[in-house]
Design a protein around this motif. Structure first.
Motif, PDB file in Angstrom:
ATOM      1  N   PRO A  21      47.571  41.066  41.858  1.00 21.93           N
ATOM      2  CA  PRO A  21      46.510  40.083  42.085  1.00 21.93           C
ATOM      3  C   PRO A  21      45.426  40.596  43.025  1.00 21.93           C
ATOM      4  N   ALA A  22      45.832  41.282  44.099  1.00 24.96           N
ATOM      5  CA  ALA A  22      44.844  41.859  45.009  1.00 24.96           C
ATOM      6  C   ALA A  22      44.036  42.938  44.308  1.00 24.96           C
ATOM      7  N   GLY A  23      44.695  43.716  43.461  1.00 29.48           N
ATOM      8  CA  GLY A  23      43.994  44.748  42.720  1.00 29.48           C
ATOM      9  C   GLY A  23      42.981  44.177  41.744  1.00 29.48           C
ATOM     10  N   ALA A  24      43.313  43.040  41.139  1.00 29.46           N
ATOM     11  CA  ALA A  24      42.368  42.387  40.237  1.00 29.46           C
ATOM     12  C   ALA A  24      41.137  41.915  40.995  1.00 29.46           C
ATOM     13  N   VAL A  25      41.344  41.383  42.196  1.00 30.96           N
ATOM     14  CA  VAL A  25      40.208  40.970  43.024  1.00 30.96           C
ATOM     15  C   VAL A  25      39.343  42.180  43.372  1.00 30.96           C
ATOM     16  N   ARG A  26      39.979  43.282  43.767  1.00 36.06           N
ATOM     17  CA  ARG A  26      39.203  44.486  44.106  1.00 36.06           C
ATOM     18  C   ARG A  26      38.449  45.009  42.891  1.00 36.06           C
ATOM     19  N   ALA A  27      39.074  44.942  41.709  1.00 33.74           N
ATOM     20  CA  ALA A  27      38.391  45.373  40.486  1.00 33.74           C
ATOM     21  C   ALA A  27      37.164  44.512  40.220  1.00 33.74           C
ATOM     22  N   ALA A  28      37.291  43.202  40.457  1.00 35.16           N
ATOM     23  CA  ALA A  28      36.152  42.299  40.272  1.00 35.16           C
ATOM     24  C   ALA A  28      35.038  42.628  41.252  1.00 35.16           C
ATOM     25  N   LEU A  29      35.397  42.891  42.505  1.00 36.62           N
ATOM     26  CA  LEU A  29      34.398  43.243  43.508  1.00 36.62           C
ATOM     27  C   LEU A  29      33.729  44.566  43.164  1.00 36.62           C
ATOM     28  N   ASP A  30      34.521  45.549  42.749  1.00 35.68           N
ATOM     29  CA  ASP A  30      33.968  46.859  42.393  1.00 35.68           C
ATOM     30  C   ASP A  30      33.031  46.761  41.196  1.00 35.68           C
ATOM     31  N   ALA A  31      33.309  45.806  40.299  1.00 37.67           N
ATOM     32  CA  ALA A  31      32.470  45.628  39.111  1.00 37.67           C
ATOM     33  C   ALA A  31      31.215  44.822  39.406  1.00 37.67           C
ATOM     34  N   GLY A  32      31.074  44.353  40.642  1.00 38.43           N
ATOM     35  CA  GLY A  32      29.884  43.596  41.017  1.00 38.43           C
ATOM     36  C   GLY A  32      29.910  42.148  40.602  1.00 38.43           C
ATOM     37  N   LEU A  33      31.110  41.607  40.325  1.00 36.49           N
ATOM     38  CA  LEU A  33      31.188  40.206  39.936  1.00 36.49           C
ATOM     39  C   LEU A  33      30.929  39.296  41.131  1.00 36.49           C
ATOM     40  N   ALA A  35      32.137  36.023  40.854  1.00 39.91           N
ATOM     41  CA  ALA A  35      33.292  35.122  40.832  1.00 39.91           C
ATOM     42  C   ALA A  35      34.234  35.572  39.742  1.00 39.91           C
ATOM     43  N   MET A  36      35.510  35.280  39.949  1.00 35.52           N
ATOM     44  CA  MET A  36      36.520  35.526  38.915  1.00 35.52           C
ATOM     45  C   MET A  36      37.578  34.451  39.005  1.00 35.52           C
ATOM     46  N   ALA A  37      38.212  34.185  37.863  1.00 35.23           N
ATOM     47  CA  ALA A  37      39.358  33.281  37.827  1.00 35.23           C
ATOM     48  C   ALA A  37      40.603  34.095  37.530  1.00 35.23           C
ATOM     49  N   LEU A  38      41.640  33.892  38.324  1.00 35.87           N
ATOM     50  CA  LEU A  38      42.929  34.526  38.072  1.00 35.87           C
ATOM     51  C   LEU A  38      43.722  33.595  37.164  1.00 35.87           C
ATOM     52  N   THR A  39      44.017  34.050  35.954  1.00 37.30           N
ATOM     53  CA  THR A  39      44.611  33.179  34.938  1.00 37.30           C
ATOM     54  C   THR A  39      45.854  33.822  34.329  1.00 37.30           C
ATOM     55  N   ASP A  40      46.847  34.085  35.147  1.00 35.17           N
ATOM     56  CA  ASP A  40      48.083  34.660  34.623  1.00 35.17           C
ATOM     57  C   ASP A  40      48.807  33.656  33.731  1.00 35.17           C
ATOM     58  N   HIS A  41      49.619  34.193  32.826  1.00 39.06           N
ATOM     59  CA  HIS A  41      50.327  33.353  31.867  1.00 39.06           C
ATOM     60  C   HIS A  41      51.393  32.505  32.541  1.00 39.06           C
ATOM     61  N   ASP A  42      51.210  31.188  32.475  1.00 44.41           N
ATOM     62  CA  ASP A  42      52.245  30.216  32.859  1.00 44.41           C
ATOM     63  C   ASP A  42      52.741  30.383  34.286  1.00 44.41           C
ATOM     64  N   THR A  43      51.886  30.873  35.175  1.00 50.22           N
ATOM     65  CA  THR A  43      52.297  31.015  36.572  1.00 50.22           C
ATOM     66  C   THR A  43      51.086  30.994  37.497  1.00 50.22           C
ATOM     67  N   ALA A  53      43.360  38.696  49.458  1.00 49.38           N
ATOM     68  CA  ALA A  53      42.479  39.831  49.151  1.00 49.38           C
ATOM     69  C   ALA A  53      41.014  39.447  49.292  1.00 49.38           C
ATOM     70  N   VAL A  54      40.672  38.223  48.886  1.00 46.41           N
ATOM     71  CA  VAL A  54      39.286  37.760  49.053  1.00 46.41           C
ATOM     72  C   VAL A  54      38.950  37.670  50.533  1.00 46.41           C
ATOM     73  N   ARG A  55      39.877  37.152  51.327  1.00 46.91           N
ATOM     74  CA  ARG A  55      39.626  37.017  52.766  1.00 46.91           C
ATOM     75  C   ARG A  55      39.523  38.388  53.447  1.00 46.91           C
ATOM     76  N   ASP A  56      40.301  39.358  52.955  1.00 49.13           N
ATOM     77  CA  ASP A  56      40.313  40.686  53.577  1.00 49.13           C
ATOM     78  C   ASP A  56      39.174  41.580  53.092  1.00 49.13           C
ATOM     79  N   HIS A  57      38.817  41.466  51.811  1.00 47.09           N
ATOM     80  CA  HIS A  57      37.897  42.444  51.215  1.00 47.09           C
ATOM     81  C   HIS A  57      36.667  41.830  50.567  1.00 47.09           C
ATOM     82  N   GLY A  58      36.649  40.503  50.421  1.00 44.00           N
ATOM     83  CA  GLY A  58      35.552  39.868  49.705  1.00 44.00           C
ATOM     84  C   GLY A  58      34.228  39.991  50.429  1.00 44.00           C
ATOM     85  N   ARG A  59      33.169  39.954  49.672  1.00 44.24           N
ATOM     86  CA  ARG A  59      31.831  39.979  50.259  1.00 44.24           C
ATOM     87  C   ARG A  59      31.278  38.560  50.270  1.00 44.24           C
TER      88      ARG A  59
END
Length: 292
Positions: A21-33, A35-43, A53-59
């Protein structure tokens, strides 16, 4: 001027993606997004890690939308049934009815995964069912991509796509069905948990059987809030049909990459949701808060 870039369909290793999950947030930040929604299957198991990760690395200005993708059973509008996927956002994960159903679905997915792995092992494939299941995160539902990656690592196939095409896809020899949530019940449960629902990739014919426009209209009458239009598996004709349908039914149009890390050759942020669509969805939600 570059517009706001929002990806409302992202998976992590808590279900069938390869990024944490933290890696997905970093990937979104690196891609210049923006906002992103984390939408894992059934969890919702990855929400806390992604939030940290947003609190630690988010802009400044970056937003995380907690969500999940729910597997549901629906009429196909042609006299049969089909599996559809609901993107659920900003619901209360501790809602009793929803929590019970997500636990059931995770158990269903894990049991199915183990049975498929055992069948392949019995037929001589280099798959260790115990090791496969032990390698899943504790709250992960698991899924066919985990078995597909095991086949790639064993050298049986060259890619996850090949594993699905030859062995694990809907019409392949080791596929096993599962008992999904009736879609009307899922829409109702998410609404009662303070969240909102969007029908994911409804006209993606490359995935198999799809629903008709009449089914989407019926779901809108039962509380469905939006429809995913911009998705990698929708061609331009499908997108246009869905734009017209969304306008007719008053559904919120969304877009998302359906990012799965290295399990799919689709980069995060390859499809976008309009900023006004996110605002409309947020107006409906009281179960959880957007982060950032």
């Amino acid at each position: 001027m570059v517009g706001v870039r929002i990806d409302m369909h992202v998976h992590s290793s808590e279900s069938d993606g390869t990024d944490t999950p933290a890696g997905a947030v970093r990937a979104a930040l690196d891609a210049g997004l923006d906002a992103m929604a984390l939408t894992d299957h059934d969890t919702s198991a990855g929400w806390a890690e992604a939030e940290q990760a947003v609190r630690d690395h988010g802009r400044p200005g970056f937003r995380l939308v907690p969500g999940a993708e729910l597997s549901c059973e629906s009429s196909d509008g042609r006299g049969g049934t089909v599996t559809v996927h609901l993107l659920a956002y900003l619901f209360d994960p501790d809602s009793p009815a929803l929590r019970e159903e997500q636990l059931r679905l995770r158990a269903e997915r894990r049991g199915r995964l183990e049975q498929m792995a055992r069948r392949m092992a019995e037929d001589g494939f280099p798959v260790d069912p115990e090791a496969l299941m032990a390698g899943l995160p504790p709250d992960s539902p698991g899924g066919r991509p985990h078995l597909a990656r095991a086949l790639v690592e064993a050298g049986t196939v060259g890619s996850v796509t090949e594993a699905f095409d030859r062995y694990l896809g809907t019409h392949a020899p080791y596929y096993m069905p599962r008992a999904d949530t009736p879609v009307h019940r899922a829409v109702r449960m998410i609404a009662e948990a303070g969240g909102t629902t969007v029908l994911a990739h409804p006209f993606a014919v490359s995935r198999g059987q799809t629903v008709t426009a009449e089914v989407i209209s019926e779901l809108a009458g039962h509380g469905l809030r939006g429809v995913e239009i911009d998705h990698p598996d929708h061609d331009e004709e499908a997108r246009q049909r869905l734009r017209e349908l969304a306008a007719e039914l008053g559904l919120v149009p969304t877009g998302g990459s359906d990012y799965h890390g290295t399990n799919k050759n689709i980069p995060i942020g390859s499809e976008h949701t309009p900023e006004e669509s996110l605002a409309r969805l947020l107006d409906d939600c009281t179960g959880s808060k957007i982060i950032g």
